[in-house]
Write an enzyme that holds these catalytic residues in place. Structure first.
Site, mmCIF file in Angstrom:
data_model
loop_
_atom_site.group_PDB
_atom_site.id
_atom_site.type_symbol
_atom_site.label_atom_id
_atom_site.label_comp_id
_atom_site.label_asym_id
_atom_site.label_seq_id
_atom_site.Cartn_x
_atom_site.Cartn_y
_atom_site.Cartn_z
ATOM 1 N N CYS A 1 7.202 -4.629 8.042
ATOM 2 C CA CYS A 1 8.429 -4.731 7.231
ATOM 3 C C CYS A 1 8.898 -3.341 6.817
ATOM 4 C CB CYS A 1 8.175 -5.564 5.974
ATOM 5 S SG CYS A 1 7.716 -7.284 6.283
ATOM 6 N N CYS B 1 3.668 -5.531 3.578
ATOM 7 C CA CYS B 1 3.806 -5.750 5.024
ATOM 8 C C CYS B 1 4.187 -4.451 5.738
ATOM 9 C CB CYS B 1 4.871 -6.830 5.239
ATOM 10 S SG CYS B 1 5.446 -7.017 6.925
#
Length: 106
Positions: free
Chosen positions: A33, A30
């Site tokens: 993230c 991600c």
């Protein structure tokens, strides 16, 4: 630096923690993230006396992600007294995260 938490350690590290705990539900693949991770590390270093910051990898701990209704990442949840008291989704700049966390880092 934030701590990695697993299903096995979640009760002790998060639910039983006397301090508010910011849980970062994330995954290695991600991009957002990875963008928010260093910001959370800074917040952990600056406010660690008031707020614990931990990480849960949703790929490694899918049951925790499901239990807490994580449908998009990064998902940030503040736990206090064993319950979720605040939820945030998406990568945000540090100043916005600090505003969102203001009640827990006074």
């Amino acid at each position: 630096m934030s701590k990695d938490v697993t299903t096995a350690s979640f009760q002790a590290d998060v639910l039983s923690n006397p301090k508010p705990v910011l849980v970062d539900f994330w995954a290695e693949w991600c991009g957002p993230c990875r963008m928010v991770s260093p910001i959370l590390d800074e917040i952990a270093a600056e406010y660690g006396d008031k707020l614990e910051v931990v990480k849960v990898n949703v790929d490694n701990e899918p049951q925790l992600a499901q239990q807490y209704g994580i449908t998009g990442i990064p998902a940030l949840q503040v736990f206090h007294g064993g319950a979720v008291v605040k939820s945030m989704v998406g990568a945000k700049p540090k100043n916005i995260l600090l505003q969102d966390l203001a009640d827990y880092i006074k």
